[in-house]
Scaffold this motif. Structure first.
Motif, PDB file in Angstrom:
ATOM      1  N   ASP A 225     -12.126  59.393  66.388  1.00 35.81           N
ATOM      2  CA  ASP A 225     -12.384  60.469  65.437  1.00 35.81           C
ATOM      3  C   ASP A 225     -11.619  60.178  64.152  1.00 35.81           C
ATOM      4  OD1 ASP A 225     -14.012  61.822  67.217  1.00 35.81           O
ATOM      5  OD2 ASP A 225     -12.360  63.006  68.035  1.00 35.81           O
ATOM      6  N   VAL A 226     -12.330  60.216  63.004  1.00 37.83           N
ATOM      7  CA  VAL A 226     -11.745  59.924  61.704  1.00 37.83           C
ATOM      8  C   VAL A 226     -11.838  61.195  60.858  1.00 37.83           C
ATOM      9  CG1 VAL A 226     -11.785  58.431  59.686  1.00 37.83           C
ATOM     10  CG2 VAL A 226     -12.488  57.536  61.914  1.00 37.83           C
ATOM     11  N   GLN A 227     -10.683  61.684  60.367  1.00 37.58           N
ATOM     12  CA  GLN A 227     -10.641  62.874  59.525  1.00 37.58           C
ATOM     13  C   GLN A 227     -10.489  62.464  58.056  1.00 37.58           C
ATOM     14  OE1 GLN A 227      -7.534  65.451  60.942  1.00 37.58           O
ATOM     15  NE2 GLN A 227      -8.828  66.387  62.494  1.00 37.58           N
ATOM     16  N   VAL A 228     -11.394  62.911  57.235  1.00 40.87           N
ATOM     17  CA  VAL A 228     -11.357  62.636  55.800  1.00 40.87           C
ATOM     18  C   VAL A 228     -11.493  63.952  55.053  1.00 40.87           C
ATOM     19  CG1 VAL A 228     -12.276  60.303  56.063  1.00 40.87           C
ATOM     20  CG2 VAL A 228     -13.850  62.222  55.761  1.00 40.87           C
ATOM     21  N   ARG A 229     -11.303  63.876  53.715  1.00 40.44           N
ATOM     22  CA  ARG A 229     -11.440  65.080  52.914  1.00 40.44           C
ATOM     23  C   ARG A 229     -12.900  65.503  52.818  1.00 40.44           C
ATOM     24  NH1 ARG A 229      -7.986  63.248  47.714  1.00 40.44           N
ATOM     25  NH2 ARG A 229      -9.347  61.435  48.037  1.00 40.44           N
ATOM     26  N   PRO A 230     -13.163  66.787  52.729  1.00 41.33           N
ATOM     27  CA  PRO A 230     -14.560  67.243  52.704  1.00 41.33           C
ATOM     28  C   PRO A 230     -15.305  66.868  51.435  1.00 41.33           C
ATOM     29  CG  PRO A 230     -13.054  69.085  52.395  1.00 41.33           C
ATOM     30  CD  PRO A 230     -12.209  67.913  52.736  1.00 41.33           C
ATOM     31  N   THR A 231     -14.595  66.395  50.429  1.00 37.72           N
ATOM     32  CA  THR A 231     -15.255  66.012  49.176  1.00 37.72           C
ATOM     33  C   THR A 231     -15.745  64.569  49.193  1.00 37.72           C
ATOM     34  OG1 THR A 231     -13.085  65.433  48.262  1.00 37.72           O
ATOM     35  CG2 THR A 231     -13.909  67.677  47.860  1.00 37.72           C
ATOM     36  N   GLU A 232     -15.474  63.808  50.255  1.00 38.56           N
ATOM     37  CA  GLU A 232     -15.888  62.413  50.310  1.00 38.56           C
ATOM     38  C   GLU A 232     -17.398  62.307  50.523  1.00 38.56           C
ATOM     39  OE1 GLU A 232     -14.041  59.970  49.623  1.00 38.56           O
ATOM     40  OE2 GLU A 232     -12.029  60.855  49.732  1.00 38.56           O
ATOM     41  N   ASP A 233     -17.959  61.154  50.090  1.00 39.57           N
ATOM     42  CA  ASP A 233     -19.389  60.893  50.234  1.00 39.57           C
ATOM     43  C   ASP A 233     -19.664  60.421  51.657  1.00 39.57           C
ATOM     44  OD1 ASP A 233     -22.047  60.374  49.961  1.00 39.57           O
ATOM     45  OD2 ASP A 233     -21.818  58.769  48.472  1.00 39.57           O
ATOM     46  N   LEU A 234     -20.481  61.145  52.394  1.00 32.05           N
ATOM     47  CA  LEU A 234     -20.749  60.798  53.800  1.00 32.05           C
ATOM     48  C   LEU A 234     -21.511  59.485  53.922  1.00 32.05           C
ATOM     49  CD1 LEU A 234     -21.635  64.302  55.303  1.00 32.05           C
ATOM     50  CD2 LEU A 234     -19.539  62.980  55.604  1.00 32.05           C
ATOM     51  N   LYS A 235     -22.430  59.222  53.025  1.00 26.17           N
ATOM     52  CA  LYS A 235     -23.190  57.964  53.098  1.00 26.17           C
ATOM     53  C   LYS A 235     -22.270  56.764  52.898  1.00 26.17           C
ATOM     54  CE  LYS A 235     -27.640  59.859  51.577  1.00 26.17           C
ATOM     55  NZ  LYS A 235     -28.730  59.766  50.576  1.00 26.17           N
ATOM     56  N   ARG A 236     -21.332  56.883  51.972  1.00 25.35           N
ATOM     57  CA  ARG A 236     -20.390  55.789  51.749  1.00 25.35           C
ATOM     58  C   ARG A 236     -19.487  55.590  52.956  1.00 25.35           C
ATOM     59  NH1 ARG A 236     -15.456  55.808  47.413  1.00 25.35           N
ATOM     60  NH2 ARG A 236     -14.984  53.558  47.466  1.00 25.35           N
ATOM     61  N   ILE A 237     -19.033  56.688  53.542  1.00 24.95           N
ATOM     62  CA  ILE A 237     -18.198  56.581  54.747  1.00 24.95           C
ATOM     63  C   ILE A 237     -18.964  55.908  55.874  1.00 24.95           C
ATOM     64  CG2 ILE A 237     -17.049  57.935  56.538  1.00 24.95           C
ATOM     65  CD1 ILE A 237     -16.258  59.933  54.409  1.00 24.95           C
ATOM     66  N   LYS A 238     -20.219  56.263  56.033  1.00 23.84           N
ATOM     67  CA  LYS A 238     -21.031  55.665  57.093  1.00 23.84           C
ATOM     68  C   LYS A 238     -21.229  54.178  56.860  1.00 23.84           C
ATOM     69  CE  LYS A 238     -25.414  56.255  59.562  1.00 23.84           C
ATOM     70  NZ  LYS A 238     -26.660  57.057  59.659  1.00 23.84           N
ATOM     71  N   GLU A 239     -21.458  53.774  55.634  1.00 21.52           N
ATOM     72  CA  GLU A 239     -21.651  52.351  55.335  1.00 21.52           C
ATOM     73  C   GLU A 239     -20.371  51.558  55.607  1.00 21.52           C
ATOM     74  OE1 GLU A 239     -22.903  52.195  51.332  1.00 21.52           O
ATOM     75  OE2 GLU A 239     -24.931  52.987  51.718  1.00 21.52           O
ATOM     76  N   ILE A 240     -19.222  52.130  55.252  1.00 17.97           N
ATOM     77  CA  ILE A 240     -17.963  51.406  55.479  1.00 17.97           C
ATOM     78  C   ILE A 240     -17.693  51.250  56.973  1.00 17.97           C
ATOM     79  CG2 ILE A 240     -15.475  51.541  55.187  1.00 17.97           C
ATOM     80  CD1 ILE A 240     -15.954  52.910  52.506  1.00 17.97           C
ATOM     81  N   ILE A 241     -17.876  52.332  57.735  1.00 22.61           N
ATOM     82  CA  ILE A 241     -17.629  52.246  59.189  1.00 22.61           C
ATOM     83  C   ILE A 241     -18.610  51.290  59.846  1.00 22.61           C
ATOM     84  CG2 ILE A 241     -17.595  53.552  61.331  1.00 22.61           C
ATOM     85  CD1 ILE A 241     -16.639  55.962  59.773  1.00 22.61           C
ATOM     86  N   GLN A 242     -19.864  51.305  59.410  1.00 26.56           N
ATOM     87  CA  GLN A 242     -20.854  50.405  59.992  1.00 26.56           C
ATOM     88  C   GLN A 242     -20.526  48.947  59.683  1.00 26.56           C
ATOM     89  OE1 GLN A 242     -23.433  51.711  61.935  1.00 26.56           O
ATOM     90  NE2 GLN A 242     -23.517  49.568  62.563  1.00 26.56           N
ATOM     91  N   GLY A 243     -20.024  48.684  58.483  1.00 27.77           N
ATOM     92  CA  GLY A 243     -19.619  47.323  58.155  1.00 27.77           C
ATOM     93  C   GLY A 243     -18.435  46.866  59.003  1.00 27.77           C
ATOM     94  N   VAL A 244     -17.479  47.757  59.226  1.00 24.50           N
ATOM     95  CA  VAL A 244     -16.339  47.421  60.089  1.00 24.50           C
ATOM     96  C   VAL A 244     -16.814  47.118  61.501  1.00 24.50           C
ATOM     97  CG1 VAL A 244     -14.276  48.379  61.165  1.00 24.50           C
ATOM     98  CG2 VAL A 244     -14.650  48.690  58.721  1.00 24.50           C
ATOM     99  N   ALA A 245     -17.739  47.938  62.022  1.00 22.48           N
ATOM    100  CA  ALA A 245     -18.230  47.735  63.388  1.00 22.48           C
ATOM    101  C   ALA A 245     -18.987  46.424  63.518  1.00 22.48           C
ATOM    102  CB  ALA A 245     -19.120  48.909  63.785  1.00 22.48           C
ATOM    103  N   ASP A 246     -19.823  46.097  62.528  1.00 24.95           N
ATOM    104  CA  ASP A 246     -20.592  44.844  62.594  1.00 24.95           C
ATOM    105  C   ASP A 246     -19.679  43.631  62.547  1.00 24.95           C
ATOM    106  OD1 ASP A 246     -22.848  46.408  62.682  1.00 24.95           O
ATOM    107  OD2 ASP A 246     -23.291  46.208  60.537  1.00 24.95           O
ATOM    108  N   THR A 247     -18.655  43.700  61.721  1.00 23.58           N
ATOM    109  CA  THR A 247     -17.713  42.571  61.639  1.00 23.58           C
ATOM    110  C   THR A 247     -16.924  42.411  62.932  1.00 23.58           C
ATOM    111  OG1 THR A 247     -17.503  42.946  59.259  1.00 23.58           O
ATOM    112  CG2 THR A 247     -15.805  41.605  60.315  1.00 23.58           C
ATOM    113  N   MET A 248     -16.503  43.532  63.493  1.00 17.89           N
ATOM    114  CA  MET A 248     -15.721  43.488  64.728  1.00 17.89           C
ATOM    115  C   MET A 248     -16.552  42.959  65.892  1.00 17.89           C
ATOM    116  SD  MET A 248     -13.725  46.675  66.521  1.00 17.89           S
ATOM    117  CE  MET A 248     -12.943  46.519  68.125  1.00 17.89           C
TER     118      MET A 248
END
Length: 362
Positions: A225-248
């Motif tokens: 579970d990752v907690q971020v501020r509610p003002t962050e862009d959800l699409k950007r967060i999803k792209e970053i996490i997906q890139g981390v998962a693909d690399t791992m």
């Protein structure tokens, strides 16, 4: 000194009749010989029958035990053949298979020996024409008494037998047995030995285990579970996490630990100060905690590089704490009596000063 005549010459009635004694002895020998002659064939038949029963029982017992031993050795050799390979590391635990097969083989050998030798003993007693009804009744009563006296031991043994037969857990599995939890290091018919998370060893009786949670069978799930501020862009967060998962997923040893793609489940909680993004991954049994730690590490590094702050707990900066509090907010409001010109102050009567007390001599 003259001896009495009765002593020197016994009466005729006291002297045995020689011909009568010889005749009786001859008759006894004749009867014994005739008895032996009539029954020797039956005795020989019974002896041969008993000998045949013992020989057959010994041969059957030896053959059965050798067959069971050969079967157990074959099971162990098949487990050792794939040990050290990738498939063996994922699907086969040689030590678990060995101990399980040894325990099953010990039980089967004991049961086979008991059944074969017990049947042979009953057949020998039947050949000797011994009534088995009282013996079986006595054995039944003794069995009931032993069962009541050692019911815990019997319960442990039977639970261990069924546990091994059903392969509920084995050496190397991490289980939660209710009374204790840890990694299984030895499986017995009466006691299971566990090593706890702090290194302690637990000896758990099989009869005390009411429920078992096996954490090493099938697959496991790593949840982050990752907690971020509610003002962050959800699409950007999803792209970053997906890139981390693909690399791992492409790096060693995580390519073997991950048994499926890392999934971004979405928002699990939205609050005024934060929102929680849930990430899930199917992993090899027992590797979910390592995958969770690695995912958190990589996501934190990626978020730091992208300028996304992970929130939670106490605020890190003064700007997140909101506007500064009024320093006078904790001060009590002024009293009306504090103003000497107020009607309340004017209406009050001042306290007269204290007069000194003079001591006079009497």
């Amino acid at each position: 000194m003259p001896w009495p005549a009765a002593t020197l010459f016994p009466l005729a009635a006291d002297v045995p009749d020689a011909p009568t004694s010889v005749k009786e002895a001859q008759e006894s020998v004749t009867n014994a010989a005739s008895f032996i002659e009539e029954n020797w064939a039956d005795w020989l038949a019974v002896g041969l029958k008993i000998l045949l029963i013992i020989v057959i029982a010994g041969v059957i017992r030896s053959v059965v035990r050798k067959a069971l031993t050969k079967l157990i050795n074959r099971m162990n050799s098949s487990a050792e053949a794939v040990e050290g390979t990738a498939l063996g590391g994922l699907l086969v635990n040689a030590e678990r298979r060995r101990q399980r097969s040894e325990a099953i083989g010990s039980v089967l050998r004991s049961v086979a020996s008991f059944v074969i030798l017990g049947t042979a003993a009953l057949m020998v007693l039947a050949a000797l024409k011994i009534d088995l009804a009282p013996l079986l009744a006595s054995a039944g009563v003794a069995g009931v008494a032993i069962g009541f006296g050692a019911r815990n031991l019997v319960t442990d043994f039977l639970s261990g037998v069924f546990m091994i037969m059903e392969d509920q857990y084995g050496v190397g599995d991490k289980i939660d047995a209710g009374v204790a939890s840890g990694e299984v290091i030895e499986v017995g018919l009466r006691v299971t030995k566990l090593r706890g998370d702090n290194g302690e060893i637990w000896y758990v009786r099989n009869g005390e285990i009411k429920r078992i949670g096996n954490l090493s069978q099938g697959w496991a799930t790593a949840m982050v579970d990752v907690q971020v501020r509610p003002t962050e862009d959800l699409k950007r967060i999803k792209e970053i996490i997906q890139g981390v998962a693909d690399t791992m997923a492409k790096e060693d040893p995580w390519d073997e630990h991950l048994w499926g793609p890392v999934e971004i489940l979405g928002l699990s909680e939205v609050l005024l100060a934060s929102m929680t993004v849930s990430v899930s991954a199917k992993t090899m049994p027992g590797k979910q905690f390592a995958v969770q730690r690695e995912l958190r590490w990589r996501i934190k590094e990626a978020f730091d590089a992208a300028g996304i702050r992970i929130v939670g707990g106490l605020p890190a900066d003064d700007e997140d704490a909101g506007p500064a509090a009024d320093p006078a907010a904790a001060v009590a409001p002024p009293s009306a009596l504090a103003n000497p010109a107020s009607p309340q102050s004017l209406a009050t009567a001042p306290i007269p000063p204290a007069q000194p007390v003079r001591m006079t001599k009497q």
